[in-house]
Design a protein around this motif. Sequence first.
Motif, PDB file in Angstrom:
ATOM      1  N   ASP A  74      -8.797  16.254  58.004  1.00 29.52           N
ATOM      2  CA  ASP A  74      -8.122  15.165  58.705  1.00 29.52           C
ATOM      3  C   ASP A  74      -9.033  13.938  58.724  1.00 29.52           C
ATOM      4  OD1 ASP A  74      -6.929  13.478  60.558  1.00 29.52           O
ATOM      5  OD2 ASP A  74      -6.160  15.158  61.751  1.00 29.52           O
ATOM      6  N   ASP A  75      -8.555  12.815  58.216  1.00 28.59           N
ATOM      7  CA  ASP A  75      -9.448  11.642  58.168  1.00 28.59           C
ATOM      8  C   ASP A  75      -9.799  11.140  59.572  1.00 28.59           C
ATOM      9  OD1 ASP A  75      -7.169  10.157  58.788  1.00 28.59           O
ATOM     10  OD2 ASP A  75      -7.232   8.901  56.981  1.00 28.59           O
ATOM     11  N   ASN A  76      -8.986  11.499  60.587  1.00 29.78           N
ATOM     12  CA  ASN A  76      -9.356  11.128  61.967  1.00 29.78           C
ATOM     13  C   ASN A  76     -10.672  11.788  62.351  1.00 29.78           C
ATOM     14  OD1 ASN A  76      -7.218   9.458  62.896  1.00 29.78           O
ATOM     15  ND2 ASN A  76      -5.899  11.266  62.780  1.00 29.78           N
ATOM     16  N   ASN A  77     -10.862  13.029  61.889  1.00 30.96           N
ATOM     17  CA  ASN A  77     -12.122  13.719  62.204  1.00 30.96           C
ATOM     18  C   ASN A  77     -13.307  13.010  61.544  1.00 30.96           C
ATOM     19  OD1 ASN A  77     -10.753  15.593  63.660  1.00 30.96           O
ATOM     20  ND2 ASN A  77     -10.668  17.125  62.028  1.00 30.96           N
ATOM     21  N   CYS A  78     -13.078  12.516  60.318  1.00 32.80           N
ATOM     22  CA  CYS A  78     -14.169  11.801  59.628  1.00 32.80           C
ATOM     23  C   CYS A  78     -14.513  10.522  60.379  1.00 32.80           C
ATOM     24  CB  CYS A  78     -13.768  11.468  58.195  1.00 32.80           C
ATOM     25  SG  CYS A  78     -13.425  12.934  57.248  1.00 32.80           S
ATOM     26  N   MET A  79     -13.489   9.798  60.812  1.00 30.08           N
ATOM     27  CA  MET A  79     -13.740   8.555  61.570  1.00 30.08           C
ATOM     28  C   MET A  79     -14.472   8.893  62.876  1.00 30.08           C
ATOM     29  SD  MET A  79     -12.690   6.200  59.691  1.00 30.08           S
ATOM     30  CE  MET A  79     -12.459   6.850  58.071  1.00 30.08           C
ATOM     31  N   ALA A  80     -14.033   9.984  63.529  1.00 27.28           N
ATOM     32  CA  ALA A  80     -14.664  10.382  64.790  1.00 27.28           C
ATOM     33  C   ALA A  80     -16.139  10.738  64.559  1.00 27.28           C
ATOM     34  CB  ALA A  80     -13.909  11.560  65.409  1.00 27.28           C
TER      35      ALA A  80
ATOM     36  N   ARG B  60      -8.399   7.574  54.694  1.00 32.32           N
ATOM     37  CA  ARG B  60      -9.534   6.655  54.930  1.00 32.32           C
ATOM     38  C   ARG B  60     -10.879   7.313  54.620  1.00 32.32           C
ATOM     39  NH1 ARG B  60      -8.485   5.637  61.060  1.00 32.32           N
ATOM     40  NH2 ARG B  60      -7.788   7.792  60.820  1.00 32.32           N
ATOM     41  N   ILE B  61     -10.882   8.319  53.758  1.00 33.85           N
ATOM     42  CA  ILE B  61     -12.167   8.965  53.457  1.00 33.85           C
ATOM     43  C   ILE B  61     -12.711   8.377  52.147  1.00 33.85           C
ATOM     44  CG2 ILE B  61     -13.393  11.140  53.159  1.00 33.85           C
ATOM     45  CD1 ILE B  61     -11.069  12.571  54.499  1.00 33.85           C
ATOM     46  N   GLU B  62     -13.740   7.538  52.262  1.00 33.42           N
ATOM     47  CA  GLU B  62     -14.241   6.898  51.042  1.00 33.42           C
ATOM     48  C   GLU B  62     -14.973   7.903  50.157  1.00 33.42           C
ATOM     49  OE1 GLU B  62     -16.084   3.128  51.157  1.00 33.42           O
ATOM     50  OE2 GLU B  62     -14.603   2.304  52.541  1.00 33.42           O
ATOM     51  N   GLY B  63     -14.707   7.819  48.863  1.00 35.20           N
ATOM     52  CA  GLY B  63     -15.442   8.665  47.917  1.00 35.20           C
ATOM     53  C   GLY B  63     -14.636   9.842  47.407  1.00 35.20           C
ATOM     54  N   ILE B  64     -13.447  10.082  47.995  1.00 32.98           N
ATOM     55  CA  ILE B  64     -12.651  11.175  47.433  1.00 32.98           C
ATOM     56  C   ILE B  64     -11.290  10.649  46.998  1.00 32.98           C
ATOM     57  CG2 ILE B  64     -13.950  12.897  48.706  1.00 32.98           C
ATOM     58  CD1 ILE B  64     -11.617  13.410  50.479  1.00 32.98           C
TER      59      ILE B  64
ATOM     60  N   VAL C  39     -16.216  28.763  45.842  1.00 32.51           N
ATOM     61  CA  VAL C  39     -16.228  27.302  45.690  1.00 32.51           C
ATOM     62  C   VAL C  39     -15.040  26.755  46.475  1.00 32.51           C
ATOM     63  CG1 VAL C  39     -16.054  25.343  44.099  1.00 32.51           C
ATOM     64  CG2 VAL C  39     -17.248  27.414  43.381  1.00 32.51           C
ATOM     65  N   GLY C  40     -15.341  25.893  47.444  1.00 32.93           N
ATOM     66  CA  GLY C  40     -14.274  25.261  48.228  1.00 32.93           C
ATOM     67  C   GLY C  40     -14.230  23.775  47.907  1.00 32.93           C
ATOM     68  N   VAL C  41     -13.035  23.220  47.850  1.00 32.85           N
ATOM     69  CA  VAL C  41     -12.899  21.795  47.556  1.00 32.85           C
ATOM     70  C   VAL C  41     -12.192  21.105  48.716  1.00 32.85           C
ATOM     71  CG1 VAL C  41     -11.856  20.086  46.013  1.00 32.85           C
ATOM     72  CG2 VAL C  41     -12.934  22.124  45.065  1.00 32.85           C
ATOM     73  N   GLY C  42     -12.824  20.043  49.232  1.00 34.42           N
ATOM     74  CA  GLY C  42     -12.236  19.301  50.342  1.00 34.42           C
ATOM     75  C   GLY C  42     -11.452  18.100  49.846  1.00 34.42           C
ATOM     76  N   GLU C  43     -10.359  17.815  50.495  1.00 34.12           N
ATOM     77  CA  GLU C  43      -9.580  16.610  50.206  1.00 34.12           C
ATOM     78  C   GLU C  43      -8.958  16.140  51.510  1.00 34.12           C
ATOM     79  OE1 GLU C  43      -6.523  17.744  47.423  1.00 34.12           O
ATOM     80  OE2 GLU C  43      -5.435  18.860  48.940  1.00 34.12           O
ATOM     81  N   ALA C  44      -8.379  14.934  51.516  1.00 28.26           N
ATOM     82  CA  ALA C  44      -7.832  14.393  52.765  1.00 28.26           C
ATOM     83  C   ALA C  44      -6.493  15.054  53.111  1.00 28.26           C
ATOM     84  CB  ALA C  44      -7.648  12.894  52.629  1.00 28.26           C
ATOM     85  N   LEU C  45      -6.368  15.460  54.368  1.00 31.09           N
ATOM     86  CA  LEU C  45      -5.092  16.012  54.851  1.00 31.09           C
ATOM     87  C   LEU C  45      -3.975  14.983  54.684  1.00 31.09           C
ATOM     88  CD1 LEU C  45      -3.487  18.153  56.564  1.00 31.09           C
ATOM     89  CD2 LEU C  45      -4.253  16.913  58.583  1.00 31.09           C
ATOM     90  N   GLN C  46      -4.365  13.711  54.839  1.00 32.66           N
ATOM     91  CA  GLN C  46      -3.360  12.642  54.745  1.00 32.66           C
ATOM     92  C   GLN C  46      -2.916  12.388  53.296  1.00 32.66           C
ATOM     93  OE1 GLN C  46      -5.885  12.652  56.814  1.00 32.66           O
ATOM     94  NE2 GLN C  46      -4.985  12.245  58.818  1.00 32.66           N
ATOM     95  N   CYS C  47      -3.585  13.007  52.327  1.00 34.16           N
ATOM     96  CA  CYS C  47      -3.150  12.892  50.929  1.00 34.16           C
ATOM     97  C   CYS C  47      -3.445  14.226  50.235  1.00 34.16           C
ATOM     98  CB  CYS C  47      -3.868  11.731  50.244  1.00 34.16           C
ATOM     99  SG  CYS C  47      -3.210  11.413  48.614  1.00 34.16           S
ATOM    100  N   PRO C  48      -2.727  15.287  50.642  1.00 31.98           N
ATOM    101  CA  PRO C  48      -3.051  16.638  50.154  1.00 31.98           C
ATOM    102  C   PRO C  48      -2.581  16.847  48.710  1.00 31.98           C
ATOM    103  CG  PRO C  48      -1.150  16.695  51.623  1.00 31.98           C
ATOM    104  CD  PRO C  48      -1.549  15.257  51.508  1.00 31.98           C
ATOM    105  N   THR C  49      -3.504  16.909  47.795  1.00 30.18           N
ATOM    106  CA  THR C  49      -3.148  16.931  46.374  1.00 30.18           C
ATOM    107  C   THR C  49      -3.213  18.336  45.781  1.00 30.18           C
ATOM    108  OG1 THR C  49      -3.890  14.663  46.192  1.00 30.18           O
ATOM    109  CG2 THR C  49      -3.698  15.898  44.144  1.00 30.18           C
ATOM    110  N   LEU C  50      -4.386  18.992  45.916  1.00 32.48           N
ATOM    111  CA  LEU C  50      -4.467  20.386  45.462  1.00 32.48           C
ATOM    112  C   LEU C  50      -3.574  21.245  46.368  1.00 32.48           C
ATOM    113  CD1 LEU C  50      -8.296  20.343  45.096  1.00 32.48           C
ATOM    114  CD2 LEU C  50      -6.800  21.028  43.232  1.00 32.48           C
ATOM    115  N   TYR C  51      -3.474  20.806  47.617  1.00 32.32           N
ATOM    116  CA  TYR C  51      -2.797  21.579  48.641  1.00 32.32           C
ATOM    117  C   TYR C  51      -1.274  21.388  48.609  1.00 32.32           C
ATOM    118  CZ  TYR C  51      -2.194  23.002  53.593  1.00 32.32           C
ATOM    119  OH  TYR C  51      -1.812  23.591  54.764  1.00 32.32           O
ATOM    120  N   LEU C  52      -0.822  20.164  48.418  1.00 30.95           N
ATOM    121  CA  LEU C  52       0.619  19.879  48.500  1.00 30.95           C
ATOM    122  C   LEU C  52       1.092  18.792  47.523  1.00 30.95           C
ATOM    123  CD1 LEU C  52       1.769  19.801  52.264  1.00 30.95           C
ATOM    124  CD2 LEU C  52       2.633  21.283  50.467  1.00 30.95           C
ATOM    125  N   ASN C  53       0.556  18.751  46.337  1.00 29.45           N
ATOM    126  CA  ASN C  53       1.047  17.849  45.281  1.00 29.45           C
ATOM    127  C   ASN C  53       0.676  16.371  45.353  1.00 29.45           C
ATOM    128  OD1 ASN C  53       2.166  19.599  43.516  1.00 29.45           O
ATOM    129  ND2 ASN C  53       4.179  19.579  44.469  1.00 29.45           N
TER     130      ASN C  53
END
Length: 347
Positions: A315-321, A290-294, A270-284
């Motif tokens: 990376d939310d830039n990738n989502c925008m791209a 800018r990723i809507e829904g997470i 089970v993998g969980v994705g989150e925004a690099l710009q707001c790393p919570t499981l990853y870095l507190n």
Amino acid sequence: MIDLTVHEEKLKNAVDLAKKRKVLIPTFKQMRDPEKYTPARIKEQLKSTGLWDVDPVNLFRITWKNEPKKTGGLFGEVNTLEFPSEFTGVKARIIALCGKWFPTGAHKVGASFGCLVPRLVTGQFDPTCQKAVWPSTGNYCRGGAYNAQLLGCESIAILPEGMSKERFEWLRTVAGEIIATPGTESNVKEIYDEVARIRASRPEAVIFNQFDEMGNHLWHYYVTGSAMEEALKKAMGPKDRYAGVVVTSGSAGTTACGDYLKEIFPDSKVGVGEALQCPTLYLNGFGEHRIEGIGDKHIPWVHNVKNTDLVFAIDDNNCMAMIRLSNEPEGLEYLRSLGLSDAFIAQ
Ligand SMILES: Cc1ncc(COP(=O)(O)O)c(C=O)c1O
């Protein structure tokens, strides 16, 4: 755990209202297998009902198996989209479930149903004198207010003022009251500051907190989990191996389908994705994205973290791209140059 204590008096009010409004509440079994278990008279009504119509019969469209039609659709197989290797650059087959064909266009109608209905059918929520509060950055409060309207309950939607104009406009059609809190996608704390104010000052308000309601987890465990299982069984050949599921976590409700799939495929991940710009499981947890829904900056109570194997910082830039790639003429031209089918590009 879900409290199933029955409050007879309030339950009677809920039943009387449902009878008056001709509301029939579907079961999880019907949501898992709508073709087989939906009553014939409901199917008949659906044939002349739009996917997003505010009509109680659309409670039966809280399923991953809606026919992909804007109006009159019944049920088919699980709605999926397979991303070809030409697109992903990896050999592994990647299959996604499509939430687009739920009423409101997002699976959160399921999660909010899972939170409201246990309280409604036990008499813990009285639709004749209480109001359902839906705190969220968007789709959960859209789904919650929509379901509540179908079930005859009044809603208070709380969401950040920076969410899109379309969200607010549509919400006005289903929620009696809308409260806009400071900020945007990353400002979950400000939403919950408002919840604390409401809890202290408005006794008629019942908070449906998706982050700690086990109904959210349970709906995804049974309904999303089994939809994933069916999609896999259809796609996999005898020599294929299912590696695992990745879900982006907002309330972490969807992570429950990973728990379900691990029971069927014990060595899957089970993998969980989150925004690099707001790393919570990853870095507190810090920063804005800018990723809507997470969600971010907190780990929901319903997240079974012991069963989570991997964290993906996206990376939310990738989502925008990606949004530009699949919507702008140059992007579409590039996708065609990769040899991707028009049917895939249209999806
Ligand atoms: C479109 C979309 N995808 C994914 C999610 C995340 O799902 P969950 O809240 O179950 O973690 C949300 C949550 O709001 C969403 O709106």
